[in-house]
Design an enzyme around this catalytic site. Structure first.
Site, mmCIF file in Angstrom:
data_model
loop_
_atom_site.group_PDB
_atom_site.id
_atom_site.type_symbol
_atom_site.label_atom_id
_atom_site.label_comp_id
_atom_site.label_asym_id
_atom_site.label_seq_id
_atom_site.Cartn_x
_atom_site.Cartn_y
_atom_site.Cartn_z
ATOM 1 N N ASP A 171 41.238 -38.031 -16.960
ATOM 2 C CA ASP A 171 42.067 -37.075 -17.680
ATOM 3 C C ASP A 171 42.435 -37.459 -19.194
ATOM 4 O OD1 ASP A 171 42.194 -36.011 -15.245
ATOM 5 O OD2 ASP A 171 43.991 -37.071 -14.545
ATOM 6 N N LYS A 190 38.256 -28.801 -14.943
ATOM 7 C CA LYS A 190 39.822 -29.259 -14.667
ATOM 8 C C LYS A 190 40.776 -27.985 -14.934
ATOM 9 C CE LYS A 190 39.009 -33.495 -14.021
ATOM 10 N NZ LYS A 190 39.583 -34.132 -12.674
ATOM 11 N N ARG A 201 51.642 -38.494 -4.046
ATOM 12 C CA ARG A 201 51.343 -39.205 -2.927
ATOM 13 C C ARG A 201 52.809 -39.733 -2.142
ATOM 14 N NH1 ARG A 201 47.102 -38.874 -6.136
ATOM 15 N NH2 ARG A 201 44.707 -39.173 -5.178
ATOM 16 N N ARG A 221 39.701 -22.511 -9.836
ATOM 17 C CA ARG A 221 39.241 -24.050 -9.276
ATOM 18 C C ARG A 221 38.461 -23.857 -8.323
ATOM 19 N NH1 ARG A 221 42.916 -28.455 -11.580
ATOM 20 N NH2 ARG A 221 41.237 -29.468 -11.515
ATOM 21 N N LYS A 273 51.705 -39.014 -12.240
ATOM 22 C CA LYS A 273 51.688 -37.850 -11.280
ATOM 23 C C LYS A 273 50.897 -38.103 -10.269
ATOM 24 C CE LYS A 273 49.174 -34.533 -13.358
ATOM 25 N NZ LYS A 273 48.252 -33.892 -12.749
HETATM 26 C C1 S3P Z 1 43.645 -36.885 -9.382
HETATM 27 C C2 S3P Z 1 42.338 -37.180 -9.451
HETATM 28 C C3 S3P Z 1 41.489 -36.351 -10.609
HETATM 29 C C4 S3P Z 1 42.334 -36.107 -11.807
HETATM 30 C C5 S3P Z 1 43.838 -35.337 -11.502
HETATM 31 C C6 S3P Z 1 44.510 -36.225 -10.299
HETATM 32 C C7 S3P Z 1 44.351 -37.438 -8.097
HETATM 33 O O1 S3P Z 1 40.867 -35.480 -10.266
HETATM 34 O O2 S3P Z 1 41.747 -35.480 -12.570
HETATM 35 O O3 S3P Z 1 44.511 -35.088 -12.516
HETATM 36 O O4 S3P Z 1 45.666 -37.769 -8.431
HETATM 37 O O5 S3P Z 1 43.715 -37.765 -7.146
HETATM 38 P P1 S3P Z 1 39.208 -35.159 -9.471
HETATM 39 O O6 S3P Z 1 39.392 -35.871 -8.239
HETATM 40 O O7 S3P Z 1 38.921 -33.769 -9.448
HETATM 41 O O8 S3P Z 1 38.504 -36.098 -10.448
#
Ligand code: S3P
Length: 439
Positions: A320, A347, A32, A128, A27
């Site tokens: 995660d 989250k 990106r 959030r 994901k």
């Molecule tokens: C992610 C960073 C994480 C992760 C999220 C995806 C990313 O979040 O929990 O599912 O793609 O940069 P946080 O930066 O809030 O820790």
């Protein structure tokens, strides 16, 4: 969006997981690939793209900003980059569904565009915290309105950004990435220092597209004013999605499953490290590097697990994966203690509380603490648990059924489509007796 249509899972107890499974694309890397591909010069060909609601929300947002994107079809996407300054103001607000990664990374990227844009999301996303991005972006010169630190975010036009040195107050790849993306448009150098290593997909992809990224210890820096060159991106299978099958196999006798071509970036392998500490039988093979990201086949066979104190340095590397790891802990012999994980409370749901509540319903002694959880391994019973519209809570409780005494019903599972659209099909193929039921 899928979250409006209520779906529950009904999972029968028992079974084991077997076979070779390729879970969908990563994901984080999928998001990106669209963002950086859109800003690049030339066409970026993406394969293995995750066709889940979150990454599709990012894709739709760049289409709305005038980028021609072909696909996705069978995981293939062609992003016809418009260059660093080629994005156009969209008509109306941009809806990003459930996706924290989309809104946080876009807030940085869009702060340097010179047009006003409003980013919105679903109920979960609208609750959030966004000050973690809007505060440092304001220091860089961005003007962003929010609903008391929560979405919607309105990014004003005519921001002139200046580079800053920023020390992240929490380990967050989203905040780090947001600031690096803003830094591409800032005058001078933007440096971000992190308290602990977090996923570095943004840095890797920027470098892969020819942008100079300087990494000195725990500090990453970019200079504004460079350009990106299109490249081909092969998205590996998502270790966060593979996790559900790893945990399922680790807890059910007779299991032996191989997850193929999974991303094993060192900033993402906390789940492997933690499961191994618990006694899991995991072997890696076919290790390779594709598009700057390490991949491997992960084979996991059933082995009895024991409770552990989870090392805090593993927390950002498995951030995660904790809902699934809590299910492993529930099936382990002895006590598992997690600390230093307060980020889990913000989250897609409060993952500490959601898991503690569900595990208790299933008969497990699980007690939440402000920054973690204490789980005493035991016998999983049966019952009806809430996912709180959180994809990872839903999939974790589905796997718990492999060791349950009776049927587990999990409510509100539509959001599994945000990260793992064919979860039910693949889980059935591997040996889980799961049905999706419309409410
Ligand atoms: C992610 C960073 C994480 C992760 C999220 C995806 C990313 O979040 O929990 O599912 O793609 O940069 P946080 O930066 O809030 O820790």
């Amino acid at each position: 969006m899928s979250s409006e249509q209520k779906k529950n899972y009904v999972v029968q107890p028992g079974g084991k997981l077997q076979g070779n499974i390729r879970v969908p694309g990563d994901k984080s890397i999928s998001h990106r690939s669209i963002m950086l591909g859109s800003l690049a010069e030339g066409t970026t060909e993406v394969t293995g793209f995750l066709e889940g609601d979150d990454a599709l929300a990012t894709l739709a947002s760049f289409r709305a900003m005038g980028v021609q994107i072909d696909g996705p079809k069978d995981g293939k996407v062609s992003v016809h980059g418009v260059g660093m300054n080629g994005l156009k103001a969209p008509e109306g607000d941009v809806y990003l569904g459930n996706s924290g990664t989309s809104i946080r990374l876009l807030s940085g990227l869009l702060s340097g565009q010179g047009f006003e844009i409003t980013l919105t999301g679903d109920k979960s996303l609208s609750g959030r915290p966004m000050r973690r991005v809007t505060d440092p972006l304001a220091q860089m010169g961005a003007v962003i309105d929010s609903n008391e630190g929560r979405p919607p975010l309105t990014i004003k036009a005519d921001n002139k950004l200046k580079g800053i040195n920023y020390k992240l107050p929490m380990a967050s790849a989203q905040v780090k990435s947001c600031l690096l993306l803003a830094g591409l448009y800032a005058e001078g150098k933007t440096s971000v220092t992190e308290p602990a290593p977090t996923r570095d997909h943004t840095e890797r992809m920027l470098k892969g597209m020819g942008y100079k990224v300087d990494v000195q210890g725990d500090t990453v820096s970019v200079e504004g004013g460079g350009k990106l060159t299109a490249t081909n991106i092969e998205v590996p299978a998502d270790i966060s999605s593979a996790t559900f099958f790893m945990v399922g196999a680790a807890i059910s006798e007779g299991s032996d499953i191989t997850l193929t071509h999974v991303g094993i970036n060192p900033t993402r392998i906390g789940v492997i490290n933690i499961l191994r500490l618990m006694g899991a039988d995991i072997t890696l093979s076919n290790e390779a590097v594709t598009g700057g990201e390490p991949v491997a086949d992960i084979r996991i066979k059933y082995a009895p697990l024991k409770g552990i104190q989870i090392p805090e340095d593993q927390v950002p590397l498995a951030i995660d994966e904790f809902p699934a790891l809590f299910v492993a802990a529930a099936c382990a012999d002895g006590q598992t203690v997690l600390t230093g994980a307060e980020e889990l409370r913000v989250k897609e749901s409060d993952r500490i509380q959601a898991m503690a509540d569900g595990l208790q319903i299933l008969g497990i002694d699980a007690v939440s603490t402000p920054d973690g959880i204490i789980i005493n391994g035991g016998v999983i019973g049966s019952g009806e648990v809430e996912s709180h519209d959180d994809h990872r809570i839903a999939m974790s409780f589905a796997m718990a059924a492999l060791q349950a005494g009776g049927t587990i019903q999990i409510n509100d599972c539509a959001n599994v489509a945000t990260s793992f659209p064919n979860f039910v099909g693949l889980a059935k193929e591997a040996g889980l007796d799961i049905e999706e039921v419309d409410e």
